[in-house]
Write a protein that holds these residues in place. Structure first.
Motif, PDB file in Angstrom:
ATOM      1  N   SER A 198      -6.595   5.319   1.568  1.00 51.02           N
ATOM      2  CA  SER A 198      -5.680   5.116   0.436  1.00 51.02           C
ATOM      3  C   SER A 198      -4.224   5.284   0.853  1.00 51.02           C
ATOM      4  O   SER A 198      -3.411   5.893   0.149  1.00 51.02           O
ATOM      5  N   LYS A 199      -3.893   4.761   2.009  1.00 58.34           N
ATOM      6  CA  LYS A 199      -2.519   4.818   2.495  1.00 58.34           C
ATOM      7  C   LYS A 199      -2.214   3.565   3.293  1.00 58.34           C
ATOM      8  O   LYS A 199      -3.115   2.808   3.666  1.00 58.34           O
ATOM      9  N   SER A 200      -0.937   3.355   3.558  1.00 58.75           N
ATOM     10  CA  SER A 200      -0.515   2.197   4.343  1.00 58.75           C
ATOM     11  C   SER A 200      -0.832   2.405   5.818  1.00 58.75           C
ATOM     12  O   SER A 200      -0.891   3.540   6.308  1.00 58.75           O
ATOM     13  N   ALA A 201      -1.000   1.323   6.547  1.00 60.03           N
ATOM     14  CA  ALA A 201      -1.302   1.391   7.972  1.00 60.03           C
ATOM     15  C   ALA A 201      -0.188   2.053   8.771  1.00 60.03           C
ATOM     16  O   ALA A 201      -0.429   2.624   9.834  1.00 60.03           O
ATOM     17  N   LYS A 202       1.018   1.991   8.265  1.00 66.41           N
ATOM     18  CA  LYS A 202       2.131   2.605   8.999  1.00 66.41           C
ATOM     19  C   LYS A 202       2.068   4.127   8.948  1.00 66.41           C
ATOM     20  O   LYS A 202       2.718   4.808   9.743  1.00 66.41           O
ATOM     21  N   ASP A 203       1.264   4.679   8.032  1.00 66.58           N
ATOM     22  CA  ASP A 203       1.182   6.130   7.859  1.00 66.58           C
ATOM     23  C   ASP A 203      -0.069   6.743   8.472  1.00 66.58           C
ATOM     24  O   ASP A 203      -0.329   7.935   8.287  1.00 66.58           O
ATOM     25  N   ASP A 227       4.993  -2.241  11.090  1.00 65.09           N
ATOM     26  CA  ASP A 227       4.437  -1.551   9.930  1.00 65.09           C
ATOM     27  C   ASP A 227       3.024  -1.052  10.185  1.00 65.09           C
ATOM     28  O   ASP A 227       2.279  -0.764   9.239  1.00 65.09           O
ATOM     29  N   ILE A 228       2.655  -0.969  11.439  1.00 63.47           N
ATOM     30  CA  ILE A 228       1.358  -0.433  11.842  1.00 63.47           C
ATOM     31  C   ILE A 228       1.613   0.794  12.711  1.00 63.47           C
ATOM     32  O   ILE A 228       2.399   0.746  13.657  1.00 63.47           O
TER      33      ILE A 228
END
Length: 764
Positions: A217-222, A93-94
């Motif tokens: 303001s987003k997830s680390a996967k993105d 997820d990174i």
């Protein structure tokens, strides 16, 4: 030639030499020190293989502190709290860009070497020697991870943090040995995952997921290429390369990372050049930490949940143990808060009282039969500015409230009535109830009788209130002398025992003093939560249930979740169903035609009681339906404001009383909270009215004792206070055990005279 030990292998001298050639040398460089030869030799003489072998080789990794989410009963987020803002995620997820960027800039040979990069050590040692200063280190990602574990374990203890980061050979050697163990046990991918989750990225963000959400303001996967490079560059110096405060410096550092990624073949030069031209693209999310950020004005409820967690032994033997779990975080706390009820409470408070008013109001709603706290609010919001407060007026001092609670006035009388009914006093009991009288003496307590040595007197609200009265009418009109006579009849001990069964105690946790002021006229301080929950016992036909705010808790440790035990409500019978039903019938009359008429609900069964204390310093309404109980307090937290000729919510009140200010707040809060809910009925009992009507003025034509000349409005105005008539239960009663006249933050909220023979009055 050195001798080998029996059984083969290197001799101690050879092992020491090898140890010095790698670990000590590595440790020296990592500590930022280029050791002179004599220093190295000196260490060699002392640092035997046995010493190295004696070092602990087991890295005790503490659970990473993470965010805690506090949810309402429907699963909506109330607030997020944390000691360190971190959300642990799996490597999958990174973003792959992020994984490559951190390796490229921090340890480009990460997948090629073991725990120690000997080539890197020698390169750094050579460069530092030539420059005459420490210009390059040689820590591997694994060694950095071990160091971060030490820092995490130190928590917020400055001494432990200093020990974890001190630049000493000893610490570096220990770090090295643990790094070797970590490499053997975890493998490269897990080490990288752990490193990205533990590392500090500035702006209160720990771990890459929190950092990604903070800066973008987003997830680390993105994360894209340039965003990943920016975050990877921050790690070396979060303050220096902070993109929020120094965009230019952060941009330079990002571009260094992009260049390095191209050099090691992670990206092409064209990709690097294109990314360097891109803006930083920040979309910063400011930290939202703590109950002060709670939605629906539920900050005080949120803080109560925290205090419950820190106070209840179910979460740990000591407060320190419980605080450790709380600070570690990773908790998902499902609470009892009903968002509909909470919104209704705050809307009602806002419509009836201004934040800037000289007095405040607090409201708490509880579900009968379960003890669930459904709403908790107050007119002055949570905060530290003007017309804000961090003190929760709804709860006891132990949970962040007043040191003493607030005197309840006549809202205490139903407890006395319940005790009398349990003692066999009939609901038709009649007392002479004169306008004024001496307190009866002696009155039996659970021990030594109470004696009216100082000739205290009690009087009714106005001179037209002259008995005889029966209980039903006396409750509806709140006749002081009736209840003092009833107290004399049954004694103080049954009332004290009833208070214990209802868990009615002072705001500081002490039991109620056994004197007529406290146990008939409500002169001592209680909290709105205590009152709401005690009245809920009437609604549940005599079953008392301890209040609860937490439904369930799960804790995330790493990537695994487990359930924690939570305190459950325990229910016990406080009175018979018949007694509760009788009290319900009595209090229904209060809202139908008595002092609480303005609070009455028109669409469902409801009951309640007004209360106002001497000098109009406190006004209350406590009431309930069969499925919801609530208490409203209005007054000055410092107990300094006399609510006479006062503006509250833009309305001027010559005199404030329980039916006309707290009553409407209760009515509107309950109406919204119960909208769309079932409307069960009370089990009422038949209480015969007096055989003949009394030819006397009972107030206005509609029986509302909350208008002029009535029981709550006080036809005698300011009279009945001080040393004559009703002796002030707040100020003049006996010994003032309540603290000073000052406000907070000293002895929070002025106490009330509740000791000795203090005789309290009330305005009702």
């Amino acid at each position: 030639m050195p001798k080998k030990r029996s059984g083969g292998g290197l001799s101690p001298t050879q092992q020491a030499a090898k140890f010095l050639g790698v670990s000590v040398l590595a440790g020296a460089v990592l500590a930022g020190i280029a050791l002179p030869a004599v220093g190295a030799l000196g260490l060699a003489a002392k640092g035997s293989v046995e010493s190295f072998d004696a070092l602990p080789a087991n890295l005790k990794t503490p659970p990473l502190s993470q965010r805690t989410a506090i949810l309402d009963a429907e699963g909506g987020t109330i607030a997020t709290v944390y000691s360190r803002d971190r959300t642990v995620v799996d490597l999958k997820d990174i973003s792959p860009y992020m994984q490559k960027a951190i390796v490229a800039i921090e340890d480009s040979r990460f997948y090629e070497h073991g725990a120690v990069d000997l080539k890197g050590v020698l390169r750094a040692l050579n460069k530092n020697a030539r420059s005459g200063e420490v210009s390059e280190g040689a820590s591997t990602l694994t060694q950095q991870y071990v160091k971060n574990v030490f820092v995490e374990e130190a928590g917020d203890d400055p001494t432990k943090v200093a020990q974890a980061t001190q630049q000493t050979i000893g610490r570096k050697i220990r770090e090295l040995k643990l790094a070797i163990q970590v490499e053997e046990e975890l493998g490269k991918k897990k080490i990288l995952e752990n490193y990205l989750n533990i590392t500090f990225f500035g702006q209160q963000a720990y771990g890459v997921e929190a950092a990604s959400r903070r800066y973008f303001s987003k997830s680390a996967k993105d994360l894209n290429l340039q965003e990943s490079a920016l975050l990877a560059g921050i790690v070396q110096s979060p303050s220096r390369y902070d993109p929020v405060n120094d965009e230019a410096e952060a941009t330079k550092r990002r571009n260094v990372v992009l260049t390095r990624m191209a050099q090691v073949g992670d990206i092409s030069r064209a990709e690097a050049d294109k990314a360097k031209k891109a803006p930083l693209g920040l979309e910063v999310s400011r930290p939202k930490n703590g109950c002060i950020t709670a939605v629906k004005s539920s900050s005080f409820f949120c803080d109560y949940v925290r205090e419950v967690f820190l106070s209840d032994p179910v979460f740990g033997k000591t407060r320190k143990d419980r605080a450790k779990i709380w600070n570690q975080g990773g908790l998902t706390i499902r609470t009892t808060l009903d968002p509909q009820a909470q919104e209704s409470v705050q809307a009602s408070l806002k419509s009836h009282i201004y934040q800037s008013d000289s007095v405040a109001a607090a409201t708490t709603l509880v579900e009968p039969g379960t003890g669930k706290i459904l709403a908790m609010g107050q007119s002055k919001p949570y905060g530290y500015g003007k017309n804000e407060t961090e003190y929760n007026y709804s709860v006891d001092a132990a949970y962040g409230g007043s040191n003493f609670g607030f005197p309840t006035g006549s809202t205490f009388k139903p407890f006395l009535a319940a005790a009398a009914l349990e003692e066999g006093v009939p609901a038709t009991k009649e007392y002479s109830s004169p306008y004024e009288m001496d307190y009866p003496s002696p009155v039996q307590t659970c021990g030594k009788p109470w004696i009216n040595d100082d000739n205290y007197r009690v009087e009714n609200e106005n001179e037209t209130e002259v008995g005889p009265y029966r209980l039903k009418e006396a409750m509806a009109l709140s006749v002081n002398t009736y209840f003092v006579q009833m107290l004399s009849d049954i004694g103080l001990c049954p009332v004290a025992n009833m208070a214990d069964k209802l868990h009615v105690h002072q705001g500081n946790g002490d039991k109620l003093p056994q004197n007529p002021s406290a146990l008939a006229l409500g002169s001592v301080g209680l909290s709105p939560l205590t009152m709401a929950n005690a009245y809920a016992t009437f609604a549940s036909r005599g079953m008392y249930c301890t209040p609860v705010a937490i439904e369930s808790i799960t804790q995330k440790v790493g990537n695994k979740r487990k359930s924690l035990e939570v305190p459950k409500s325990t229910c016990s019978r406080a009175m018979s169903e018949k007694t509760a039903d009788t009290v319900n019938t009595l209090l229904r009359g209060v809202v139908d035609s008595g002092t609480g008429k303005e609070a009455g609900l028109s669409d469902r069964d409801n009951a309640g009681k007004t209360g106002t204390t001497d000098e109009r310093r406190n006004a209350w309404f406590a009431g309930y339906t069969p499925n919801l109980s609530g208490a409203v307090w209005v007054g000055s937290a410092t107990q300094k404001v006399e609510m006479k000729n006062i503006s509250i919510g833009g309305v001027t009140h010559p005199l404030v009383f329980g039916g006309a200010v707290p009553g409407p707040i209760w009515k509107d809060a309950m109406t919204g909270a119960l909208s769309g809910k079932d409307s069960p009925s009370f089990n009422l009992v038949d209480i015969p009215d007096p055989a003949k009507d009394k030819d006397k003025d009972k107030g206005d034509d509609d029986g509302n004792r909350d208008d002029g000349g009535n029981r709550d409005d006080g036809g005698n105005g300011d009279g009945g206070n001080g040393d004559g008539g009703v002796i002030g239960g707040l100020i003049d009663g006996g010994t003032d055990n309540g603290g000073t006249d000052g406000g907070f933050p000293g002895n929070i909220f002025q106490g009330q005279g509740n000791g000795g023979n203090g005789i309290g009055g009330r305005r009702d």
